[in-house]
Design an enzyme around this catalytic site. Structure first.
Site, PDB file in Angstrom:
ATOM      1  N   LYS A   1       0.865  -1.275  -0.034  1.00 27.97           N
ATOM      2  CA  LYS A   1       0.172  -0.017   0.046  1.00 27.97           C
ATOM      3  C   LYS A   1       0.867   1.164   0.107  1.00 27.97           C
ATOM      4  O   LYS A   1       1.912   1.439   0.726  1.00 27.97           O
ATOM      5  CB  LYS A   1      -0.933  -0.053   1.106  1.00 27.97           C
ATOM      6  CG  LYS A   1      -1.768  -1.215   1.216  1.00 27.97           C
ATOM      7  CD  LYS A   1      -3.132  -0.712   0.334  1.00 27.97           C
ATOM      8  CE  LYS A   1      -4.143  -2.306   0.474  1.00 27.97           C
ATOM      9  NZ  LYS A   1      -5.217  -1.692  -0.222  1.00 27.97           N
TER      10      LYS A   1
ATOM     11  N   GLU B   1      -2.209   0.123  -8.722  1.00 27.90           N
ATOM     12  CA  GLU B   1      -3.389  -0.179  -8.473  1.00 27.90           C
ATOM     13  C   GLU B   1      -4.166   1.122  -8.169  1.00 27.90           C
ATOM     14  O   GLU B   1      -3.703   1.671  -7.117  1.00 27.90           O
ATOM     15  CB  GLU B   1      -3.817  -1.133  -7.500  1.00 27.90           C
ATOM     16  CG  GLU B   1      -5.256  -1.573  -7.417  1.00 27.90           C
ATOM     17  CD  GLU B   1      -5.604  -2.914  -6.498  1.00 27.90           C
ATOM     18  OE1 GLU B   1      -6.604  -3.086  -6.356  1.00 27.90           O
ATOM     19  OE2 GLU B   1      -4.472  -3.410  -5.833  1.00 27.90           O
TER      20      GLU B   1
ATOM     21  N   ASP C   1      -9.427  -0.800  -9.809  1.00 27.59           N
ATOM     22  CA  ASP C   1     -10.075  -1.354  -8.809  1.00 27.59           C
ATOM     23  C   ASP C   1     -11.444  -0.796  -8.331  1.00 27.59           C
ATOM     24  O   ASP C   1     -12.491  -1.109  -8.991  1.00 27.59           O
ATOM     25  CB  ASP C   1      -9.458  -1.679  -7.282  1.00 27.59           C
ATOM     26  CG  ASP C   1      -9.932  -1.996  -6.121  1.00 27.59           C
ATOM     27  OD1 ASP C   1     -11.031  -2.530  -6.148  1.00 27.59           O
ATOM     28  OD2 ASP C   1      -9.470  -2.084  -5.307  1.00 27.59           O
TER      29      ASP C   1
ATOM     30  N   ASP D   1      -0.490  -0.514  -4.416  1.00 28.10           N
ATOM     31  CA  ASP D   1      -1.773  -0.160  -4.393  1.00 28.10           C
ATOM     32  C   ASP D   1      -2.075   1.369  -3.768  1.00 28.10           C
ATOM     33  O   ASP D   1      -1.674   1.474  -2.563  1.00 28.10           O
ATOM     34  CB  ASP D   1      -2.687  -0.968  -3.669  1.00 28.10           C
ATOM     35  CG  ASP D   1      -4.042  -0.887  -3.537  1.00 28.10           C
ATOM     36  OD1 ASP D   1      -4.550  -0.076  -4.161  1.00 28.10           O
ATOM     37  OD2 ASP D   1      -4.595  -1.799  -2.775  1.00 28.10           O
TER      38      ASP D   1
ATOM     39  N   LYS E   1     -13.247  -7.780  -7.939  1.00 30.21           N
ATOM     40  CA  LYS E   1     -13.829  -8.060  -6.564  1.00 30.21           C
ATOM     41  C   LYS E   1     -15.165  -8.456  -6.470  1.00 30.21           C
ATOM     42  O   LYS E   1     -15.994  -7.466  -7.081  1.00 30.21           O
ATOM     43  CB  LYS E   1     -13.491  -6.738  -5.593  1.00 30.21           C
ATOM     44  CG  LYS E   1     -12.135  -6.695  -5.180  1.00 30.21           C
ATOM     45  CD  LYS E   1     -12.003  -5.396  -4.135  1.00 30.21           C
ATOM     46  CE  LYS E   1     -10.307  -5.410  -3.990  1.00 30.21           C
ATOM     47  NZ  LYS E   1     -10.121  -4.014  -2.996  1.00 30.21           N
TER      48      LYS E   1
END
Length: 375
Positions: free
Chosen positions: A166, A216, A241, A191, A265
């Site tokens: 992250k 991401e 995402d 991300d 997802k």
């Protein structure tokens, strides 16, 4: 084959994470979730899990809003008449705008029940064929770079096939540089969880030198246009995402050139049926996909494993072992990773048994909804 759901049980669970998980939006120490159980007239249960968080940081959905949508709108629609195939629910739910995570939780439970009634694994019911899936691990923002390196070392030693770190504006280029120095050959991605704007293009371009698999969701969730402007400036592929909530979102993103990779997802896109449609579209367009994680408990994790068996899931997903997050999960056996792989279960349905004792331990409250005599 008609599925006659006799009743639905909603359970509100609260589970403590083994360690805090930090993103650009904040830190999580526990996960609240809704566990959905659908039971047919023969007493067979199907299980689904809402992946919404307690606060609307990821999307506008929360655990409380999901409960409201399930109780007042979605469960009555599911109980209204028999179901011949789980994808029928998307048509029943079409009058309800958004609320994808609530829809996915209930649809997922019906998919599990449907596969059990067919006597096949959920992966097979979805059209998947893999016996094992490659998995990576997502690592939150750590107190120090040294802490991050220690965490990465632990997961590399366990065989995870991809490391996701992250990032945010104060924790990005220098951090990734040090990670890449220590781990020059580890498949690595970053991300951002929408932490940047187009003004930060040069900063994001600085990540190109580290050979990342992808970055991401660098920009806002609702901004396909600026992502399309950013991607040509970067060598690193952009993966979307939060921006992808439907088949049409995926189509538009690919048409615009907003990304080269899509994270699917199940909860974010509204269920397994829509996830499969997006997978098929990306396969046609030559865009690889992978399955992202939402700090799921075992039921949600099992659904992720099933969808990842589809052919175009070619990149390792976020479906880490149960022990990565929980002292005790709500399924048996728990999800285990060996050599960076998860063995796809071959038992009917999700392939794992729900541990009702652990479910009871984590349940804060529950409610049962029965089919009416006229349904």
């Amino acid at each position: 084959m008609a599925i006659n759901i006799e009743y639905v049980i909603l359970r509100h669970l609260q589970m403590e994470l083994k360690a805090p998980f930090t993103t650009s939006f904040g830190t999580f120490q526990r996960k609240e979730l809704i566990l959905v159980e659908v039971v047919d007239r023969d007493g067979v249960s199907g299980w689904g899990e809402s992946v919404a968080f307690s606060a609307p940081w990821y999307s506008e959905e929360t655990v409380k809003t999901n409960w409201h949508m399930l109780e007042d709108f979605l469960v009555p629609l599911a109980l209204a008449e028999p179901i011949h195939h789980p994808e029928e629910l998307s048509k029943r739910f079409s009058a309800i705008r958004q609320n994808n995570m609530a829809k996915a939780a209930l649809e997922g439970a019906v998919w599990d029940l449907y596969a059990k009634r067919l006597g096949v694994p959920l992966s097979q019911a979805l059209g998947g064929a893999k016996k094992d899936i490659e998995v990576g691990v997502s690592i939150g923002i750590q107190p120090t770079v040294a802490d991050l390196l220690q965490v990465i070392e632990r997961y590399v030693a366990q065989g995870y096939r991809r490391i996701k770190v992250k990032i945010k504006p104060s924790w990005d280029v220098d951090v990734i540089r040090e990670v890449r120095r220590v781990f020059p050959d580890v498949p690595l991605m970053a991300d951002a969880n929408s932490a940047y704007t187009l003004v930060d293009a040069d900063r994001l371009k600085a990540l190109d030198e580290f050979g990342l698999l992808m970055i991401e969701q660098p920009l806002a969730a609702d901004d396909l246009v600026d992502h399309a402007r950013l991607q040509p400036l970067l060598q690193t592929p952009i993966c979307l995402d939060e921006s992808i909530r439907s088949y049409d979102d995926a189509r538009k993103a690919l048409d615009l050139g907003s990304c080269r990779i899509i994270n699917i997802k199940i909860g974010r896109v509204g269920g397994l049926g829509e996830a499969k449609r997006i997978h098929d579209l990306c396969a046609e367009r030559g865009a690889p996909v992978w399955c992202g994680g939402m700090l799921e408990a075992g039921v949600g994790r099992a659904h992720n494993i099933a969808i990842t068996t589809l052919e175009n899931f070619t990149l390792p997903g976020d479906t880490a072992a149960s022990s990565h997050y929980w002292e005790r999960d709500i399924i048996t056996p728990e999800v285990e990773v060996h050599g960076g792989l998860i063995r796809v279960p071959d038992a009917p349905g999700i392939g794992y048994d729900v541990d009702r004792r652990q479910v009871e331990r984590y349940t804060q409250f529950a409610k049962v909804f029965h089919r009416t005599a006229t349904a």
